[in-house]
Every structure is written in structure tokens, then in C-alpha cells.
Design an enzyme around this catalytic site. Structure first.
Site, PDB file in Angstrom:
ATOM      1  N   ASN A 247      22.192  -7.455 -30.640  1.00  0.00           N
ATOM      2  CA  ASN A 247      22.141  -8.466 -31.592  1.00  0.00           C
ATOM      3  C   ASN A 247      23.045  -8.203 -32.793  1.00  0.00           C
ATOM      4  O   ASN A 247      22.981  -8.981 -33.788  1.00  0.00           O
ATOM      5  CB  ASN A 247      20.943  -9.010 -31.970  1.00  0.00           C
ATOM      6  CG  ASN A 247      19.978  -8.145 -32.805  1.00  0.00           C
ATOM      7  OD1 ASN A 247      20.379  -6.797 -32.745  1.00  0.00           O
ATOM      8  ND2 ASN A 247      18.919  -8.529 -32.994  1.00  0.00           N
TER       9      ASN A 247
ATOM     10  N   LEU B 291      17.578   1.200 -26.169  1.00  0.00           N
ATOM     11  CA  LEU B 291      17.964   1.839 -27.342  1.00  0.00           C
ATOM     12  C   LEU B 291      17.827   0.786 -28.636  1.00  0.00           C
ATOM     13  O   LEU B 291      18.232   1.136 -29.810  1.00  0.00           O
ATOM     14  CB  LEU B 291      19.313   2.523 -27.510  1.00  0.00           C
ATOM     15  CG  LEU B 291      19.613   3.739 -26.359  1.00  0.00           C
ATOM     16  CD1 LEU B 291      19.648   3.498 -25.201  1.00  0.00           C
ATOM     17  CD2 LEU B 291      20.911   4.486 -26.930  1.00  0.00           C
TER      18      LEU B 291
ATOM     19  N   SER C 263      16.663  -0.811 -31.578  1.00  0.00           N
ATOM     20  CA  SER C 263      15.900  -0.749 -32.613  1.00  0.00           C
ATOM     21  C   SER C 263      16.820  -0.334 -33.778  1.00  0.00           C
ATOM     22  O   SER C 263      17.635   0.588 -33.616  1.00  0.00           O
ATOM     23  CB  SER C 263      14.869   0.292 -32.412  1.00  0.00           C
ATOM     24  OG  SER C 263      14.114   0.515 -33.535  1.00  0.00           O
TER      25      SER C 263
ATOM     26  N   THR D 177      11.051  -5.711 -32.384  1.00  0.00           N
ATOM     27  CA  THR D 177      12.192  -5.328 -31.407  1.00  0.00           C
ATOM     28  C   THR D 177      11.505  -4.253 -30.573  1.00  0.00           C
ATOM     29  O   THR D 177      11.273  -4.156 -29.249  1.00  0.00           O
ATOM     30  CB  THR D 177      13.256  -4.821 -31.968  1.00  0.00           C
ATOM     31  OG1 THR D 177      14.096  -5.848 -32.836  1.00  0.00           O
ATOM     32  CG2 THR D 177      14.412  -4.050 -31.184  1.00  0.00           C
TER      33      THR D 177
ATOM     34  N   ARG E 139      11.370  -6.335 -12.612  1.00  0.00           N
ATOM     35  CA  ARG E 139      11.861  -7.383 -11.607  1.00  0.00           C
ATOM     36  C   ARG E 139      12.997  -6.851 -10.532  1.00  0.00           C
ATOM     37  O   ARG E 139      12.845  -7.316  -9.407  1.00  0.00           O
ATOM     38  CB  ARG E 139      12.666  -8.595 -12.435  1.00  0.00           C
ATOM     39  CG  ARG E 139      12.634 -10.042 -11.882  1.00  0.00           C
ATOM     40  CD  ARG E 139      13.243 -11.011 -12.881  1.00  0.00           C
ATOM     41  NE  ARG E 139      12.403 -10.912 -14.090  1.00  0.00           N
ATOM     42  CZ  ARG E 139      13.176 -11.050 -15.410  1.00  0.00           C
ATOM     43  NH1 ARG E 139      14.482 -11.450 -15.419  1.00  0.00           N
ATOM     44  NH2 ARG E 139      12.444 -11.115 -16.456  1.00  0.00           N
TER      45      ARG E 139
ATOM     46  N   TYR F 117       8.728   1.445 -38.154  1.00  0.00           N
ATOM     47  CA  TYR F 117       9.407   2.161 -37.273  1.00  0.00           C
ATOM     48  C   TYR F 117       8.492   3.168 -36.541  1.00  0.00           C
ATOM     49  O   TYR F 117       8.515   3.284 -35.334  1.00  0.00           O
ATOM     50  CB  TYR F 117      10.529   3.177 -38.071  1.00  0.00           C
ATOM     51  CG  TYR F 117      11.431   3.771 -37.030  1.00  0.00           C
ATOM     52  CD1 TYR F 117      12.279   2.996 -36.334  1.00  0.00           C
ATOM     53  CD2 TYR F 117      11.611   5.246 -37.344  1.00  0.00           C
ATOM     54  CE1 TYR F 117      13.135   3.798 -35.370  1.00  0.00           C
ATOM     55  CE2 TYR F 117      12.550   5.914 -36.324  1.00  0.00           C
ATOM     56  CZ  TYR F 117      13.084   5.192 -35.415  1.00  0.00           C
ATOM     57  OH  TYR F 117      13.961   5.785 -34.780  1.00  0.00           O
TER      58      TYR F 117
END
Ligand code: NAD
Ligand code: UDP
Length: 323
Positions: free
Chosen positions: A32, A72, A74, A91, A105, A144
Site C-alpha cells: 500500500n 514483510l 509493516s 497491519t 487457502r 511495533y
């Protein structure tokens, strides 16, 4: 092999994509861009084996067939997660859940990138994987540290209950090209300051220690961790065990860059971590992995990249300013 890299447009994620593509894998990066940038993977834009999907992993993921999922995603630098504490927590919680569900899945392997921060301000030195840590749940780093501790617990319990082939890597301070010059971490800060002839800002008295791993060494460890069958269900430290004080690092940056920048002491960060160094025995025995690049070589390579980036006609974007 179809591989997903969540956080694939970040510093480490983009190098991981490079290495996976070089192995001939099909790679889908999800990001993002909150602290990363599509520019980090722009060199793959015409590669048919690569695609970049803009997606916030706190939202349910599209169906993407996969054999391996690296998570990964974050914010990772104290300034990055300090600016986005809730985004960091969401996140690590929802993003981890959604990537786990996707892996489950498709019966895919799963790797979580956790952090040495789960050890907090450690009372055991160096830190083995068996150490449980010393973390303040309501401190300046808690979004964090506790976000990653929750993510580890989620991966562990999801894996136990649903039968997922997972592994967890605790990454120690990593640096190299594409580490954003403005993300506030010590190596990009010191190098940028030295190249600009500005004071090198040591927080506190500089006696705190860190152990710095060059990104190519780390990426090799991540790939071994994902594709080594014996690493399934394991938690492993990856980092360079050579320990330096922050003052040592400042001196080394002065010498490598040839700068005339003075060293300036600023107030210590609140709840500074006094010392950090990985015990990498487990990585050595399980993965036959140890880092190869020493600090001097890694810093020189990072300086070369930084010089080219700072001189480029279109300067690198600040975190969260670019798509
Ligand atoms: P980075 O900030 O460059 O990369 C993280 C990437 O994740 C960025 O591209 C960011 O935009 C993306 N991201 C964040 N939230 C997201 C979301 N909700 N949805 C989709 N994408 C999202 O940092 P990095 O140094 O490359 O770190 C990568 C991983 O390694 C992180 O999980 C970090 O915690 C871990 N780690 C890094 C270090 C280090 O020294 N670099 C140390 C310990 C752990
Ligand atoms: N640090 C420093 N000057 C800077 C940036 C960081 O002295 O300009 C110190 C910081 O206080 C810490 C160490 O360098 O002791 C590593 O900081 P970084 O943000 O890179 O990562 P951390 O290991 O603290 O998460």
C-alpha cells in the site's frame, strides 16, 4: 513456483523480489506504499513474471494462487511506526491474518518477518530465539514490538490449529541500497548527513550497540528459511552478529565517506535499547546460513547507491509520498 511478497515495494521486500525473480519464480508483490514505493520495483515493470498490486493487507486479499507467501508488510523504522502506530498494529494483526488465510487457502508455505524488537531492551546478550524478551506494552515502541509479538503468536496458533507450513524470522538491523534516506534509521541518517557535510547525529552518549546486516545476506537467509523443509514451524534469528556501538558506526561513516562532518550528540531516544546482537547458531545449523558482507563493504555499497539516488534528476520520494 508462485510467490507472494506482501510489503514487496519496501526496502527488504524489493530485494527479495529481485532474488526470487532471478531464481525464475513468478512473483506478486502486494503493497500500500505507506513506507515503500513502486519505484523500488520499477525495474521489473516489463518482466512477465512480476506483478505489483496496490493493496492494503489490513483489507481482505484478492484470490491469488500461491505456493509461498512472504509477509514483510509493516512499517519498520522507529520514525515510520512512530508516525503510523495504529496502521502498524492493524497491519501486524489483520494483515498477518489475511496473508495467513490466503496461504492456508492454497496450501502454501508461509514466512513472517518478525523482528529483534520482540526481545525489547534485552536482559540476555546476545539474544537466542529461546529468550522471551523485555518489552514495555505501553511504551513508544509498543505498536511495533507488541504488534510483531501478536503477529508471531497469531502465526504460531494459526499454524497449530489449522495445520499451516509456517516459519518465523526475527530480523536484526538490516541496511543497504533502497533503505530510504529519510526513514530515520541510523545508517541512512549518518550516510546522508556525512555526504551533505552536516553533523552526524548520535543520540545519547553513543554507547548503545547494534549489529548491522547487509540486505543481500538477509535476503539469502529469508529464501533459505522459506524453502528449507526443516525450517517449518521454526523461529530463527537472521542478522549479522558483529556488534558495534553507535559511536563506532559514526566514526566508520566518517572514514568511509571522507567527510568533514563533526559528530553531534543529541538527546537519547526515550526507552533506548541499550544493546542488541543476534545469536545465529540456529540459522547456521538449520540453514547453513551466516552473513558474508562486513560493515565496511556494505557501507561502501550503500554510499554508492545513495550518491546515485541523491544526484538523480527525480529525487527519491519521502516515505508515503509516492506511488
Ligand atoms: P519498509 O518500510 O521499507 O517495507 C515495508 C513495506 O510494507 C513497505 O513497502 C510498506 O509500504 C508495506 N506495508 C506496510 N503496511 C502495509 C499494509 N497494510 N499493506 C500493504 N503493504 C504495507 O521496511 P523494511 O525494512 O523493508 O522491512 C520489511 C519487514 O522486515 C518489516 O516487516 C519489518 O518489520 C521487518 N524488519 C526489518 C528490519 C530492518 O532492519 N530493516 C529489522 C527487523 C524487522
Ligand atoms: N541513532 C542515532 N542517530 C540517528 C539515528 C539513530 O544515534 O540519527 C541510534 C538510535 O538511537 C539507536 C541506533 O542508532 O540506538 C539504531 O537506530 P535505528 O533507528 O536505526 O534502529 P533501532 O535499532 O533503534 O530500531
Amino acid at each position: 513456483m508462485r510467490v507472494i511478497v506482501a510489503g514487496g515495494a519496501g526496502f527488504i521486500g524489493s530485494h527479495l523480489c529481485d532474488a526470487l525473480l532471478a531464481l525464475g519464480y513468478h512473483v506478486t508483490a502486494l503493497d500500500n506504499f505507506i513506507t515503500g514505493s513502486s519505484k523500488n520495483v520499477a525495474h521489473h515493470s516489463s518482466n512477465p513474471n512480476f506483478r505489483l498490486i496496490e493493496h492494503d493487507v489490513t483489507q481482505p486479499l484478492p484470490d491469488i494462487e500461491c505456493d509461498a507467501v512472504f509477509n514483510l508488510a509493516s512499517p519498520a523504522s522507529p520514525e515510520g511506526y512512530g508516525r503510523y502506530p495504529l496502521e502498524t498494529m492493524y497491519t501486524n494483526a489483520f494483515g498477518t491474518l489475511h496473508t495467513l488465510e490466503l496461504a492456508h487457502r492454497y496450501g502454501s508455505r508461509y514466512l513472517l518477518t518478525s523482528t529483534s524488537e520482540v526481545y525489547g531492551d534485552p536482559l540476555v546478550h546476545p539474544q537466542p530465539e529461546t529468550y522471551w524478551g523485555n518489552v514495555n506494552p505501553v511504551g513508544p515502541r509498543s505498536c511495533y514490538d507488541e504488534g510483531k509479538r501478536f503477529a508471531e503468536a497469531l502465526v504460531f496458533n494459526f499454524g497449530q490449529q489449522k495445520g499451516l507450513d509456517y516459519r518465523i524470522v526475527r530480523i536484526f538491523n538490516t541496511y543497504g541500497p533502497r533503505n530510504h534516506p529519510e526513514d530515520g534509521r541510523v545508517i541512512p541518517n549518518f550516510l546522508t548527513q556525512a555526504l551533505a557535510g552536516k553533523p552526524i547525529t548520535v543520540y545519547g552518549d553513543g554507547s548503545q550497540t547494534r549489529s548491522f546486516c547487509f540486505v543481500s545476506d538477509l535476503v539469502e537467509g529469508l529464501i533459505r528459511m522459506m524453502f528449507t523443509d526443516a525450517a517449518s514451524h521454526q523461529v530463527v534469528n537472521l542478522g549479522n552478529p558483529t556488534e558495534f556501538t553507535v559511536s563506532d558506526l559514526a566514526l566508520q561513516v566518517q572514514s568511509i565517506t571522507g567527510t568533514r562532518s563533526p559528530i553531534e550528540h543529541l538527546p537519547a531516544r526515550p526507552e533506548e535499547i541499550a544493546q542488541r546482537k543476534p545469536d545465529i547458531q540456529k540459522a547456521l545449523s538449520l540453514l547453513n546460513w551466516a552473513p558474508n558482507i562486513n560493515l565496511e563493504t556494505g557501507l561502501m555499497e550503500t554510499v554508492a547507491w545513495l550518491k546515485a539516488t541523491l544526484q538523480a534528476p527525480s529525487p527519491a520520494p519521502a516515505p508515503n509520498s509516492a506511488r
